[in-house]
Design an enzyme around this catalytic site. Structure first.
Site, PDB file in Angstrom:
ATOM      1  N   SER A  53       0.936  -1.332   0.193  1.00 17.78           N
ATOM      2  CA  SER A  53      -0.020   0.110   0.173  1.00 17.78           C
ATOM      3  C   SER A  53       0.940   1.268   0.065  1.00 17.78           C
ATOM      4  CB  SER A  53      -0.856   0.060   1.322  1.00 17.78           C
ATOM      5  OG  SER A  53      -1.496   1.178   1.389  1.00 17.78           O
TER       6      SER A  53
ATOM      7  N   TYR B 227      -2.717  -1.507   9.965  1.00 17.12           N
ATOM      8  CA  TYR B 227      -2.448  -2.091   8.695  1.00 17.12           C
ATOM      9  C   TYR B 227      -1.446  -1.623   7.923  1.00 17.12           C
ATOM     10  CZ  TYR B 227      -4.097  -1.089   3.925  1.00 17.12           C
ATOM     11  OH  TYR B 227      -4.036  -1.263   2.498  1.00 17.12           O
TER      12      TYR B 227
END
Length: 251
Positions: free
Chosen positions: A143, A156
């Site tokens: 990400s 995350y």
């Protein structure tokens, strides 16, 4: 004959906003795609899209809770009994958003289980077949958040950073068997994940201002990068993290 004719690809979280177009593109190129997902509505949407494009025979979908290690292990074993799987795309992730101090240790553990431990189990299961074939492709989906600039997503971000490091370790270990391992780090694509941002108008402006390319990314942008990295054309590329983000992060 499509470029991926004869390939068997395992793709987690593939029924989501970014996964569905890539899954269809892979099937259109001749691959058999095995999807592990846990969202009934998205699974039905993927199945319907495959039917519409007459690709159903190339699609297998299994509804699996990736935190259930016994169920995941049994699912993988069943698919491998049908033949080797030469490609793993570790894409599934959960992304709860709140301040770091509000996360419980149980929540940290669940995020790690879905985002990282499932990838560990999948690669461990698929590796013998790839090794025996002298060929394999592993893609971890990370990400843009690992580059900083996002609050309230620490567990995350930690998990996505782990996937980059795993890819580098696996690339070094598996290269001698003709297996490449890379990471894709998508930018801010329009998906359900964006709903966690309270001020959508400000969020949209931030994205366009940050990117060199002044448009929102499309799922097809990510699919093209993914298909290149798992192709035989990318056989000399391994251990890399490719940002697909319109020039937001540059290295």
């Amino acid at each position: 004959m499509g470029e991926f004719q004869g390939r068997r690809i395992l793709y987690t979280g593939a029924a989501g906003g970014l996964g569905l177009p890539a899954s269809l593109a892979l099937m259109q190129a001749g691959a058999d795609v095995i999807v592990l997902d846990n969202d009934p509505a998205k699974i039905e949407a993927l199945k319907a899209a495959a039917v519409e494009k007459k690709l159903s025979e190339r699609l297998t979908v299994s509804k699996v809770d990736l935190t259930d290690k016994a169920a995941l292990e049994a699912t993988l074993s069943g698919f491998l009994q049908q033949g080797p799987i030469d490609t793993a795309i570790n894409n599934a992730a959960i992304y709860p958003s709140k301040p770091f101090e509000d996360f419980t240790m149980e929540e940290h553990a669940k995020i790690h289980a879905v985002n990282v431990e499932a990838a560990l189990m999948i690669v461990k299961a698929l590796l013998p077949g790839m090794r025996d074939a002298g060929f394999g492709r592993i893609i971890n989906i990370s990400s843009i958040t690992v580059s900083g600039g996002w609050e309230n997503l620490t567990p995350y971000i930690q998990s996505k950073g782990a996937l980059i490091m795993l890819a580098r370790g696996w690339a070094r270990e598996f290269g001698k068997w003709g297996i490449t391992v890379n990471t894709l780090s998508p930018g801010a694509f329009p998906t359900d994940a964006e709903k966690i941002h309270p001020d959508q108008e400000a969020y949209q402006r931030r994205i366009i201002d940050s990117q060199a390319i002044k448009r929102r990314g499309a799922p097809e942008d990510l699919a093209e990068a993914l298909m290149f990295l798992i192709s035989k054309r990318a056989g000399f590329i391994t251990g890399q993290n490719l940002h697909v983000d319109g020039g937001w992060v540059m290295h």
